[in-house]
Structures are given as C-alpha cells and as structure tokens.
Design a protein around this motif. Structure first.
Motif, mmCIF file in Angstrom:
data_model
loop_
_atom_site.group_PDB
_atom_site.id
_atom_site.type_symbol
_atom_site.label_atom_id
_atom_site.label_comp_id
_atom_site.label_asym_id
_atom_site.label_seq_id
_atom_site.Cartn_x
_atom_site.Cartn_y
_atom_site.Cartn_z
ATOM 1 N N LEU B 25 33.647 51.287 40.193
ATOM 2 C CA LEU B 25 34.839 51.299 39.345
ATOM 3 C C LEU B 25 35.729 52.494 39.592
ATOM 4 O O LEU B 25 36.949 52.394 39.582
ATOM 5 C CB LEU B 25 34.424 51.331 37.872
ATOM 6 N N CYS B 105 38.284 39.977 37.987
ATOM 7 C CA CYS B 105 39.251 40.716 38.799
ATOM 8 C C CYS B 105 39.099 42.229 38.637
ATOM 9 O O CYS B 105 40.082 42.961 38.808
ATOM 10 C CB CYS B 105 40.682 40.322 38.467
ATOM 11 N N VAL B 106 37.914 42.677 38.277
ATOM 12 C CA VAL B 106 37.674 44.114 38.124
ATOM 13 C C VAL B 106 36.847 44.632 39.295
ATOM 14 O O VAL B 106 35.920 43.965 39.734
ATOM 15 C CB VAL B 106 36.950 44.395 36.785
ATOM 16 N N GLY B 107 37.197 45.796 39.768
ATOM 17 C CA GLY B 107 36.367 46.452 40.780
ATOM 18 C C GLY B 107 36.847 46.277 42.211
ATOM 19 O O GLY B 107 36.678 47.179 43.016
ATOM 20 N N GLU B 171 40.497 41.310 52.303
ATOM 21 C CA GLU B 171 40.560 42.636 51.668
ATOM 22 C C GLU B 171 41.868 42.810 50.908
ATOM 23 O O GLU B 171 41.888 43.302 49.775
ATOM 24 C CB GLU B 171 40.425 43.744 52.730
ATOM 25 N N GLY B 172 42.961 42.395 51.542
ATOM 26 C CA GLY B 172 44.245 42.492 50.870
ATOM 27 C C GLY B 172 44.306 41.626 49.617
ATOM 28 O O GLY B 172 44.841 42.033 48.587
ATOM 29 N N ALA B 173 43.749 40.433 49.728
ATOM 30 C CA ALA B 173 43.745 39.530 48.573
ATOM 31 C C ALA B 173 42.954 40.126 47.410
ATOM 32 O O ALA B 173 43.367 40.060 46.250
ATOM 33 C CB ALA B 173 43.165 38.175 48.980
ATOM 34 N N LEU B 175 42.394 43.280 46.877
ATOM 35 C CA LEU B 175 43.131 44.418 46.327
ATOM 36 C C LEU B 175 44.239 43.957 45.379
ATOM 37 O O LEU B 175 44.384 44.475 44.270
ATOM 38 C CB LEU B 175 43.740 45.253 47.459
ATOM 39 N N LEU B 176 45.001 42.973 45.799
ATOM 40 C CA LEU B 176 46.091 42.498 44.932
ATOM 41 C C LEU B 176 45.550 41.834 43.668
ATOM 42 O O LEU B 176 46.158 41.916 42.601
ATOM 43 C CB LEU B 176 46.999 41.543 45.701
ATOM 44 N N LYS B 178 42.918 42.774 42.171
ATOM 45 C CA LYS B 178 42.503 43.893 41.329
ATOM 46 C C LYS B 178 43.686 44.538 40.615
ATOM 47 O O LYS B 178 43.594 44.887 39.443
ATOM 48 C CB LYS B 178 41.806 44.922 42.223
ATOM 49 N N VAL B 179 44.791 44.664 41.301
ATOM 50 C CA VAL B 179 45.926 45.342 40.677
ATOM 51 C C VAL B 179 46.655 44.423 39.696
ATOM 52 O O VAL B 179 47.184 44.880 38.677
ATOM 53 C CB VAL B 179 46.881 45.943 41.729
ATOM 54 N N THR B 180 46.656 43.129 39.962
ATOM 55 C CA THR B 180 47.363 42.222 39.071
ATOM 56 C C THR B 180 46.449 41.642 37.980
ATOM 57 O O THR B 180 46.933 41.133 36.986
ATOM 58 C CB THR B 180 47.965 41.036 39.840
ATOM 59 N N LYS B 181 45.131 41.723 38.212
ATOM 60 C CA LYS B 181 44.157 41.119 37.289
ATOM 61 C C LYS B 181 44.446 39.614 37.105
ATOM 62 O O LYS B 181 44.384 39.102 35.998
ATOM 63 C CB LYS B 181 44.163 41.815 35.913
ATOM 64 N N ILE B 185 45.911 34.901 42.363
ATOM 65 C CA ILE B 185 46.257 35.504 43.653
ATOM 66 C C ILE B 185 45.153 35.242 44.661
ATOM 67 O O ILE B 185 45.390 34.832 45.803
ATOM 68 C CB ILE B 185 46.427 37.034 43.518
#
Lengths: 206, 206
Positions: B25, B105-107, B171-173, B175-176, B178-181, B185
């Motif tokens: 986290l 969508c956490v972590g 990886e990009g998916a 990450l996005l 995670k940021v958008t929750k 996505i």
DNA sequence: TCGCCTGTACCAACCGGTCGGTACATAATC
DNA sequence: GATTATGTACCGACCGGTTGGTACAGGCGA
C-alpha cells in the motif's frame, strides 16, 4: 531588494523548478525540504513564505508538470489543425517516445510516478491525478471522434475505450522503459499501439 | 515454542507477511520499520536477527511477492497443458482483471509500484525488478511462440514484441485503475488487449 | 550450549514545521 | 521633515518527533 511585478514571483518559481527536478527523480516522499532548499538556494523561512506546507508544494509541482505537458506535448500534437485526426494521435505517440529517448529512459512519467506512489495513501493527490489523466484521455477521445467523423475510424470503435487503452498502455510502456533502461521497449510499444489503431481504421482512410 | 523444521522460520515469515501488506500500500520508503514491527508484533532486536537491514527486508519482500504471483497467476494460467496457447494468454488477462476487482482497485501491482518508486534511485531494486519483468515477459513470449507453432498466431507476429506490449499495457492499466478506483478501466484495457490479439490471429484458428 | 526471542536504551541523522529576527521600501502621522 | 507603522521578502536556529540501526543483558526450551 528589487521590486517585482504583481504576477512575477521569481523566488517562488525558482523553488518550484528546483523541487520539480528533484521530485521527478525521487518521488514525493523521498524529496525532502532540505534537498529542495539546497537545490534552490532559498532559506527555509522564505520557503514557508511562499508555501504553507510540503503538500502545497507538491500540488504546485503537479500543476507545473501538467502545464508543461500540455504545452509541450498535448497542444503541439492535438492543436495542429492541418493534420488528420489519426496523425495527431501518432504524433502524440512519437512525441512521448522521443521524450523518453532524450531522457535516456530516466524519470519515467512524473504524473505516473506520483500516481503510483500516492494514489492509495493521499486522497488529495489521487483526486488531482485522476482528473489529470481524465483531461489527457478526453483530449484523445475528442480526436478519435473527429477521426470517426471524417471516416478514418470505423463506427464500431468506441473512442473513449480506445483512448483509455492508449493512455494506459503508454503509462505502462514508460514504466517498463524506466525499469529496464531500454528505449527499445518504448519503441516496441509505440509500434504496437500504432498497429492497434489499424484494428479500427477504415480501409484506405487512415 | 514449537519445534520448527530447518526450512521453516515462522517469525521471519510473519515479519515478511506483515511488511508485504504494508509495503503493497505504502511503497518502500513510506513503510517504516516501526510500522512493520507494530504490524508483526515482533521486537526490534529480533527483527535484526533475521534481516540485516531494511534493504534486505525489501529484497525478501520482492521475492515473496514474485513467488506469490508466479504461483497464483503465472503458473495456473500458463501451465494448463490442456489449454490452447492463446487461451492461456486470455486466462492471464482475466486473472489480473479479477485480482484488481477483488482488491477494489486498491494497491495496484506491487512490482510496478516498486519499479516506479525505486528504479531511478536504487540500482539493486531496479536490477531485480527488471529481471522479474523479463521472466514474466519470457513466459508470455514462450506461449505466443507455441501459438505460432500451432498455427493460431500468424508468422509475421513477433512474439517478443507482443509480449513486451502486453506486459506494459497491463501495468499501465493497473496503474490507471489504481488512480481512478474504477474497475471499468481495467475491463476496457483487458478487452482492448484481447482485440489486439486478433490483429495477429490466424483466421479461424484462435 | 545454542538458536530463537525479548525488551529496552541509545545513537546520529533526518523530517516538516515554527519562530524571532533582519532588511528594505513605502505610506501614514505628527 | 522626522518618526512611526506597515508590508514584503528573506534568514537560520530551533523544535518535537521519526528513522534505521547498534548494543546488550537476559530468558527460554531443546
């Protein structure tokens, strides 16, 4: 002690520039105030004259990074009114590839780095970053819609989904380029993304 | 205190489990030793009995994360000898999607997070992470080669390039996501990646 | 006796933020 | 005109707390 115009704050900008350089490499947490002060040559009391906290500095850096990205990457590619929509997207892909090449695969994407570091720990940053990626993606979506309107992209393509995918794949490509220090990864991914566009290209109208 | 086999170290594993949870986290830097000790209930003197330093702990966590990933994701998907090669790849995509869904969508991806945080600042971690992504990618490449051999993937497809792209885009998916929750996505990107596979699929042999 | 474990004191360095102060230009007041 | 008040910009010492690491006496069970 020189008089300054109302809108110019050279010292504040100087701090921001120094802090941006450090934070681009180290991330938020590993960039200490003392480092920023050393890099900028500004005293600590003076720092707090301009910023209430490290967090406020972080937000300001993020805005600065985004502004730079919009001016140097987004706008030049997407505002070229003489270019076809899909060419604009390709221009964007190429521009990001060149950026990573120029940086020798160092630094990655500042926004992606902050997203990775802070999304689960700092809601203020997560919200701002999510908004930034939204703006980026919507710009892409609009252009893809133009491509649909001019017939170079098929109607069964969903511009929003494709835009999501392009943004995500680019972030991932940048991250892997950073960890491997191999620009070929970025080249490969940009190439695959261009191929991906052909999935939805109307024949003979790219 | 039960007798333990030579290869079992419950306290060490207990520390690792606690530290892994925190680091997943917070990332490396923002996970302090005191937090790890509190979470694991182990004393500081004892911690240093098992680990020479925070760095050594970090390396051990990374190995643990990778092992878990291999056992729970890579192996189940790619070792299913009854499945067709491209089905294995799709299984992999679906498994990662489900993982993000289960985590709300956490972590994000622990390896991606560490790569983002440490690649430019800590050469030991960067090297290990680059190696991990290489293993992940080679596994994918091998499977894509099998798909070529069985005729379901066209010969002009470069398995290594496609594998690079798949890993990066995932990886990009993540990450996005995670940021958008927003799990959508991840769903979108997994869908686009499956579509991307059709670019190279031999007709009627997927 | 040895491996595992405990608890704790201590260390120097680090961290973000506070504080009292200086320097200077300009406006207001007597 | 001299003095006082105000505002802007700036400074480094100081603060309490945190950090990773060291050292060590001692307990426990096989």
């Amino acid at each position: 002690m020189r008089p300054t115009l109302k809108t110019e704050k050279p010292t504040r900008d100087h701090i921001l520039a120094a802090a941006s350089r450090l934070m681009a490499l180290r991330g938020y947490r590993a960039t200490s105030l003392v480092d920023v002060l050393r890099e900028s040559g500004v005293g600590k009391g003076n720092f707090y004259y301009y910023f209430r906290s490290k967090e406020e500095l972080g937000y300001a850096i993020l805005e600065r990074v985004v502004q730079g990205f919009v001016e140097r990457v987004l706008e030049p590619c997407f505002s070229d009114s003489g270019a076809k929509p899909l060419d604009k997207v390709r221009c964007f892909l190429d521009r990001l590839l060149e950026t990573q090449r120029q940086r020798n695969c160092v630094g990655g994407c500042p926004m992606g780095n902050l997203a990775s570091e802070l999304s689960d720990m700092h809601e203020g940053f997560r919200r701002r970053l999510a908004e930034i990626f939204t703006v980026w993606r919507e710009r892409m979506t609009d252009t893809l819609r133009e491509a649909q309107a001019d017939g170079s992209l098929r109607s069964e393509c969903d511009p929003a989904s494709l835009a999501h995918f392009l943004v995500a794949a680019l972030e991932g490509a940048i991250l892997l380029t950073k960890v491997t220090k191999d620009i070929q990864i970025m080249e490969t991914c940009v190439g695959e993304l261009k191929s991906h566009l052909t999935l939805y290209a109307a024949v003979g109208r790219s």
